[in-house]
Design an enzyme around this catalytic site. Structure first.
Site, PDB file in Angstrom:
ATOM      1  N   ARG A   1       0.822  -1.218   0.000  1.00  0.00           N
ATOM      2  CA  ARG A   1       0.000   0.000   0.000  1.00  0.00           C
ATOM      3  C   ARG A   1       0.851   1.261   0.000  1.00  0.00           C
ATOM      4  NH1 ARG A   1      -2.770  -0.209   5.027  1.00  0.00           N
ATOM      5  NH2 ARG A   1      -1.380   1.448   5.701  1.00  0.00           N
TER       6      ARG A   1
ATOM      7  N   TYR B   1     -16.656  19.882 -13.061  1.00  0.00           N
ATOM      8  CA  TYR B   1     -17.204  18.545 -13.333  1.00  0.00           C
ATOM      9  C   TYR B   1     -18.302  18.264 -12.310  1.00  0.00           C
ATOM     10  CZ  TYR B   1     -16.812  13.389 -13.703  1.00  0.00           C
ATOM     11  OH  TYR B   1     -17.041  12.051 -13.862  1.00  0.00           O
TER      12      TYR B   1
ATOM     13  N   ASP C   1      -8.517  21.265 -11.787  1.00  0.00           N
ATOM     14  CA  ASP C   1      -8.792  20.046 -12.550  1.00  0.00           C
ATOM     15  C   ASP C   1      -8.373  20.347 -13.991  1.00  0.00           C
ATOM     16  OD1 ASP C   1      -9.925  18.007 -14.101  1.00  0.00           O
ATOM     17  OD2 ASP C   1     -11.618  17.744 -12.728  1.00  0.00           O
TER      18      ASP C   1
ATOM     19  N   LYS D   1      -8.917   9.730 -18.781  1.00  0.00           N
ATOM     20  CA  LYS D   1      -9.170  10.333 -20.087  1.00  0.00           C
ATOM     21  C   LYS D   1      -7.921  10.226 -20.955  1.00  0.00           C
ATOM     22  CE  LYS D   1     -13.104  11.159 -18.173  1.00  0.00           C
ATOM     23  NZ  LYS D   1     -13.407  12.329 -17.367  1.00  0.00           N
TER      24      LYS D   1
HETATM   25  C1  LIG Z   1     -13.993  12.255 -16.023  1.00  0.00           C
HETATM   26  C2  LIG Z   1     -13.604  13.437 -15.237  1.00  0.00           C
HETATM   27  C3  LIG Z   1     -13.348  13.329 -13.880  1.00  0.00           C
HETATM   28  C4  LIG Z   1     -13.545  12.046 -13.123  1.00  0.00           C
HETATM   29  O1  LIG Z   1     -12.773  10.969 -13.558  1.00  0.00           O
HETATM   30  P1  LIG Z   1     -13.248   9.491 -13.172  1.00  0.00           P
HETATM   31  O2  LIG Z   1     -12.104   8.614 -13.450  1.00  0.00           O
HETATM   32  O3  LIG Z   1     -14.446   9.216 -14.037  1.00  0.00           O
HETATM   33  O4  LIG Z   1     -13.626   9.521 -11.721  1.00  0.00           O
HETATM   34  C5  LIG Z   1     -12.942  14.457 -13.198  1.00  0.00           C
HETATM   35  N1  LIG Z   1     -12.792  15.641 -13.833  1.00  0.00           N
HETATM   36  C6  LIG Z   1     -13.046  15.776 -15.130  1.00  0.00           C
HETATM   37  C7  LIG Z   1     -12.862  17.105 -15.776  1.00  0.00           C
HETATM   38  C8  LIG Z   1     -13.455  14.685 -15.888  1.00  0.00           C
HETATM   39  O5  LIG Z   1     -13.714  14.830 -17.181  1.00  0.00           O
END
Ligand SMILES: *Cc1c(COP(=O)(O)O)cnc(C)c1O
Length: 396
Positions: free
Chosen positions: A62, A115, A187, A212
């Site tokens: 961990r 988001y 973000d 992504k």
């Molecule tokens: C998809 C996304 C997230 C979350 O990612 P997950 O892996 O689905 O939890 C956070 N911020 C943005 C801008 C996103 O497009």
């Protein structure tokens, strides 16, 4: 482990080169190019003295693992901060980053275009711990100063805005925060550090949904948090104390995606611009929301601060019945209908921000559709959109 061990002293490298070499040490793994998937919880020590003295490189699964560590190191080079931790999803990267810098009694300024699930972290969970959130207009700029209270501890940015692509004046917001000792978090999933490096603009905590573009293949959920010193110490502690771990298979896939990020992103960028420009000329389309298009309201800020744009943008259709929008989307053959984005494939979803935004009104003048432009041929994608829009017209 700092890249290729056969070249210990090396000059500063271009980011495209770093994406290939960073966080890999083939000689350590008998010459195998990729850091292997190391599975394990228990790590053995040679003696009590080593066990108690923590002399080993690893102590427990961990707390550190070669596969995850390689990914952390490559991302640290890319982000340019003090360090990176990996989390099991993008949303957990957001929540752990916020928990790392906030405490009971603090006030958080959250961009209204974040988001959507990020809002639930604030509205349900931070609230439970006595942390108050105020949502702010993404276009606030230096006006953010008027929203700052004595107990404001953090300002969270996401630019461009989720689904609607408003650009924030990041330097103006950072300046207001820094002069008051307020932590800034961003973000940065849309641009990735390749096209916008948050730490270069004074942002303390840079977050990505690695789900992504880092992964790039729609096959994992993973998140990354990069921070500058001294905030990184808090992030690392919170991440460790809360017991956050990532499967080595997922870390391996994220590292594999990272190696080709620069070429994939360049193609997403070019193809998205081609499709966006074509859509801008269509009679069914009211507006294209894409900050790299010269007539977008956020274009000047994008051009000043960003090095590129990615494959995700939205369109606002001229007013049309819901059934006509559904006929458009249902008849697309190459665009899948599904959440997430950043993979090799093109996607489309209808969207409407009006039900959840609270600091701004969402009234764009027609139905919204968000598109992710994948790595397919743009001629094929445009032909698909053209026949889909034919169904929209027929059902209007
Ligand atoms: C998809 C996304 C997230 C979350 O990612 P997950 O892996 O689905 O939890 C956070 N911020 C943005 C801008 C996103 O497009």
């Amino acid at each position: 482990m700092s890249g290729h061990s056969k070249a210990p002293a090396r000059p500063a490298l271009a980011v495209e080169t770093e994406l290939v070499v960073a966080g890999r040490d083939p000689q350590r793994f008998d010459g195998f190019v990729n850091t292997p998937i190391v599975r394990g919880s228990t790590v053995l020590s040679p003696s009590v003295a080593d066990l108690e003295g923590h002399t080993g490189r690893y102590s427990y699964g961990r707390r550190g693992n070669p596969t995850v560590e390689g990914l952390e190191q490559a991302l640290t080079v890319l982000e340019g901060g003090a360090g990176v931790v990996i989390t099991p999803s993008g949303l957990s990267a957001v929540s752990i980053a916020l928990l790392s810098v906030l405490k009971a009694g603090d006030h958080l300024l959250m961009v209204d275009t974040a988001y959507q699930p990020t809002r639930r972290v604030c509205n349900e969970h931070l609230k439970r711990f006595g942390i108050e959130t105020t949502y702010y207009d993404p276009l606030v700029g230096a006006g953010i100063a008027e929203l700052i209270r004595p107990n404001t501890r953090a300002i969270f940015l996401e630019s461009p805005g989720s689904q609607s692509f408003e650009m924030q004046d990041i330097p103006a917001i950072v300046a207001a925060a820094r002069s008051r000792g307020i932590v800034t978090l961003m973000d940065n999933t849309w641009a990735t550090p390749l096209y916008f490096r948050p730490h270069d603009f004074g942002i303390d905590v840079s977050i990505q949904a690695g789900t992504k573009y880092i992964s790039g293949h729609s096959d994992i959920n993973i998140g990354t948090i990069s921070a500058t010193a001294p905030i990184f110490q808090h992030v690392k502690l919170t991440h460790g104390d809360l017991g956050i771990t990532v499967a080595p298979e997922d870390a391996f896939l994220a590292a594999r995606g990272l190696r080709t990020l620069a070429v994939r992103l360049a193609r997403h960028q070019q193809s998205a611009l081609t499709v966006a420009q074509w859509l801008a000329g269509r009679p069914e389309v009211l507006r294209v929301l894409h900050p790299a298009l010269p007539d977008d309201p956020g274009h000047a800020l994008w051009k000043r601060d960003f090095k590129g744009s990615s494959g995700l943008f939205s369109i606002i259709l001229k007013p049309a019945p819901k059934a006509a929008v559904a006929a458009f989307l249902d008849n697309l053959a190459l665009f899948g209908l599904g959440y997430s984005w950043g993979g090799f494939e093109s996607l489309a979803i209808p969207f409407d921000c009006s039900s959840y935004r609270s600091a701004t009104a969402w009234a764009p003048g027609g139905p919204g559709v968000r598109l992710h432009i994948g790595l397919e041929d743009t001629g094929d994608l445009i032909a698909d959109l053209e026949q889909g829009l034919g169904h929209l017209r027929a059902a209007s």
